[in-house]
Design a protein around this motif. Structure first.
Motif, short mmCIF file in Angstrom:
data_model
loop_
_atom_site.label_atom_id
_atom_site.label_comp_id
_atom_site.label_asym_id
_atom_site.label_seq_id
_atom_site.Cartn_x
_atom_site.Cartn_y
_atom_site.Cartn_z
N PRO A 49 -15.49 -6.09 -6.60
CA PRO A 49 -16.81 -5.45 -6.61
C PRO A 49 -17.55 -5.56 -5.28
CG PRO A 49 -16.48 -6.71 -8.63
CD PRO A 49 -15.36 -7.07 -7.70
N LEU A 50 -17.23 -6.57 -4.49
CA LEU A 50 -17.93 -6.79 -3.23
C LEU A 50 -17.55 -5.76 -2.17
CD1 LEU A 50 -17.56 -10.68 -2.99
CD2 LEU A 50 -19.49 -9.37 -3.90
N ILE A 51 -16.40 -5.11 -2.33
CA ILE A 51 -15.96 -4.15 -1.32
C ILE A 51 -15.94 -2.71 -1.84
CG2 ILE A 51 -14.57 -5.90 -0.14
CD1 ILE A 51 -12.09 -4.57 -1.37
N GLU A 52 -16.43 -2.51 -3.05
CA GLU A 52 -16.42 -1.16 -3.62
C GLU A 52 -17.24 -0.21 -2.75
OE1 GLU A 52 -17.56 1.10 -7.81
OE2 GLU A 52 -17.44 -1.08 -7.73
N GLY A 53 -16.62 0.92 -2.39
CA GLY A 53 -17.29 1.90 -1.55
C GLY A 53 -17.27 1.57 -0.07
N HIS A 54 -16.72 0.43 0.29
CA HIS A 54 -16.64 0.00 1.70
C HIS A 54 -15.27 0.37 2.25
CE1 HIS A 54 -16.61 -2.71 5.19
NE2 HIS A 54 -17.92 -2.81 5.06
N ARG A 55 -15.18 0.51 3.56
CA ARG A 55 -13.89 0.84 4.16
C ARG A 55 -12.84 -0.25 3.89
NH1 ARG A 55 -11.44 4.39 7.26
NH2 ARG A 55 -9.74 3.69 8.62
N LEU A 56 -13.29 -1.47 3.62
CA LEU A 56 -12.35 -2.53 3.28
C LEU A 56 -11.57 -2.19 2.01
CD1 LEU A 56 -14.37 -5.78 4.04
CD2 LEU A 56 -12.32 -4.98 5.21
N TYR A 58 -10.39 0.70 1.27
CA TYR A 58 -9.28 1.52 1.76
C TYR A 58 -8.18 0.61 2.32
CZ TYR A 58 -6.82 4.88 4.78
OH TYR A 58 -5.88 5.66 5.41
N ALA A 59 -8.55 -0.38 3.13
CA ALA A 59 -7.56 -1.30 3.71
C ALA A 59 -6.83 -2.08 2.62
CB ALA A 59 -8.25 -2.24 4.68
N LEU A 60 -7.58 -2.53 1.61
CA LEU A 60 -6.96 -3.28 0.52
C LEU A 60 -6.02 -2.40 -0.28
CD1 LEU A 60 -6.67 -5.82 -1.21
CD2 LEU A 60 -8.65 -5.05 -2.52
N ASP A 61 -6.45 -1.17 -0.58
CA ASP A 61 -5.60 -0.25 -1.34
C ASP A 61 -4.26 -0.06 -0.65
OD1 ASP A 61 -7.35 0.11 -3.41
OD2 ASP A 61 -8.09 2.05 -2.74
N TRP A 62 -4.29 0.13 0.66
CA TRP A 62 -3.03 0.36 1.36
C TRP A 62 -2.20 -0.91 1.47
CZ3 TRP A 62 -0.38 4.51 1.85
CH2 TRP A 62 -1.03 5.76 1.81
N TRP A 63 -2.85 -2.06 1.53
CA TRP A 63 -2.07 -3.31 1.50
C TRP A 63 -1.35 -3.42 0.17
CZ3 TRP A 63 -1.79 -7.44 -1.75
CH2 TRP A 63 -1.01 -8.53 -1.31
N VAL A 64 -2.05 -3.13 -0.93
CA VAL A 64 -1.45 -3.20 -2.26
C VAL A 64 -0.32 -2.18 -2.38
CG1 VAL A 64 -1.84 -2.84 -4.72
CG2 VAL A 64 -3.52 -4.11 -3.37
N LEU A 65 -0.54 -0.96 -1.92
CA LEU A 65 0.50 0.07 -1.99
C LEU A 65 1.76 -0.36 -1.23
CD1 LEU A 65 -1.70 3.24 -1.51
CD2 LEU A 65 -0.15 2.88 -3.42
N ARG A 66 1.58 -0.81 0.01
CA ARG A 66 2.73 -1.23 0.82
C ARG A 66 3.48 -2.39 0.16
NH1 ARG A 66 -0.94 -0.40 5.08
NH2 ARG A 66 -1.45 -2.62 5.09
N THR A 67 2.73 -3.38 -0.30
CA THR A 67 3.35 -4.57 -0.87
C THR A 67 4.07 -4.26 -2.17
OG1 THR A 67 1.61 -5.93 0.14
CG2 THR A 67 2.95 -6.95 -1.59
N ALA A 68 3.42 -3.51 -3.05
CA ALA A 68 4.02 -3.19 -4.35
C ALA A 68 5.26 -2.34 -4.20
CB ALA A 68 3.00 -2.49 -5.25
N ILE A 69 5.22 -1.35 -3.33
CA ILE A 69 6.39 -0.48 -3.13
C ILE A 69 7.54 -1.29 -2.53
CG2 ILE A 69 7.26 1.47 -1.77
CD1 ILE A 69 4.51 2.80 -2.23
N ARG A 70 7.22 -2.18 -1.58
CA ARG A 70 8.27 -3.02 -0.98
C ARG A 70 8.89 -3.93 -2.04
NH1 ARG A 70 5.25 -5.76 2.42
NH2 ARG A 70 5.29 -4.02 3.87
N GLN A 71 8.07 -4.51 -2.89
CA GLN A 71 8.59 -5.43 -3.90
C GLN A 71 9.36 -4.68 -4.98
OE1 GLN A 71 5.07 -7.75 -4.88
NE2 GLN A 71 5.51 -9.20 -3.24
N ALA A 72 8.92 -3.48 -5.34
CA ALA A 72 9.68 -2.67 -6.30
C ALA A 72 11.05 -2.32 -5.73
CB ALA A 72 8.91 -1.39 -6.63
#
Length: 262
Positions: A49-56, A58-72
């Motif tokens: 909730p602290l980063i909702e609507g913040h550019r952070l 976006y950075a977190l979303d892409w970290w999650v995407l990269r990590t999850a796809i790599r682990q899958a």
């Protein structure tokens, strides 16, 4: 949050998803955790909730995407094919070239898009439904499906299901966990199941905390589930062993047999 990403303090836990009728484990939802140096392991509600609507975000979303796809991809290389559900904010998928950047990740990891499902939360504010819908169509054209998470908690439930071309509705746990004792929650879950059928969507119930809830869901026509009664979220490394040892409750097997014979 930027420092947490840079210092590799974030990690993904995974909560399995099961098909109670077919008796198979078909996927797992990726859930971010923050290993805070002072406060210990923090759940997402402590920092997202602290980063909702913040550019952070976006950075977190892409970290999650990269990590999850790599682990899958690592699971796939070891012979374990699970569809990984990855949460992404509507604001992130509206950034330019989202689909092409996503496919670049997929190509780099040499993984099938069949093993990726993006989840957007229904209660998140979506300023432009048409724009989000267009991106979902683009992703589906290349084989990446979407799920509408926490369905039923937002203010535009019917609008979302009508205008967003998601493949799956995830029935929110706040309605599921009390269906054995609360008639209103039971009615809501039954209504969502009816909506999913009417719109040709697949469905999965969150918050399945015991075998009896699973039995009731099967009787209502919802075959897929996730929740603490199946497994709590666990680190990436623990998933393969859990998959090998998990046994479906005999009650689910019996109900599934009766349904298939009907």
């Amino acid at each position: 949050m930027a420092e947490a990403i840079e210092k590799e303090e974030l990690q993904l836990f995974y909560q399995p998803k099961v098909d109670m009728v077919r008796g198979r484990i078909f996927g797992a939802e990726a859930l971010v955790r923050w290993q805070h140096p002072e406060q210990g392991l923090l759940p997402p509600n402590m920092f997202l909730p602290l980063i909702e609507g913040h550019r952070l975000q976006y950075a977190l979303d892409w970290w999650v995407l990269r990590t999850a796809i790599r682990q899958a991809a690592l699971w796939h290389a070891d012979g374990l094919d699970l569809v990984v559900g990855i949460n992404v904010s509507p604001s992130t998928i509206q950034y330019p070239d989202f689909t092409s950047q996503l496919m670049q990740l997929v190509d780099e990891e040499n993984i099938s898009t069949d093993l990726i499902e993006l989840e957007i939360v229904e209660s998140d504010a979506i300023d432009d439904l048409d724009a989000v819908s267009a991106v979902i169509h683009q992703c589906e054209d290349v084989g990446v499906h979407f799920a509408l998470d926490d369905y039923g908690t937002g203010y535009s439930s019917l609008t979302y299901i009508r205008r967003l071309p998601v493949q799956t509705l995830k029935i929110d746990q706040i309605f599921v966990k009390d269906i054995l004792t609360d008639q209103d929650d039971l009615n809501i879950v039954e209504g969502v199941i009816g909506l999913a059928r009417a719109f040709g969507r697949e469905m999965i119930a969150e918050g399945v905390e015991n075998t009896e809830i699973g039995v009731r869901l099967l009787e209502l026509g919802c075959n897929c589930a996730q929740g603490y009664g199946i497994a709590k979220p666990m680190p990436f490394t623990e998933i393969p062993a859990w998959v090998r040892q998990y046994r479906f409750p005999s009650e689910w097997i019996e109900v599934a047999k009766k349904l298939s014979a009907a």
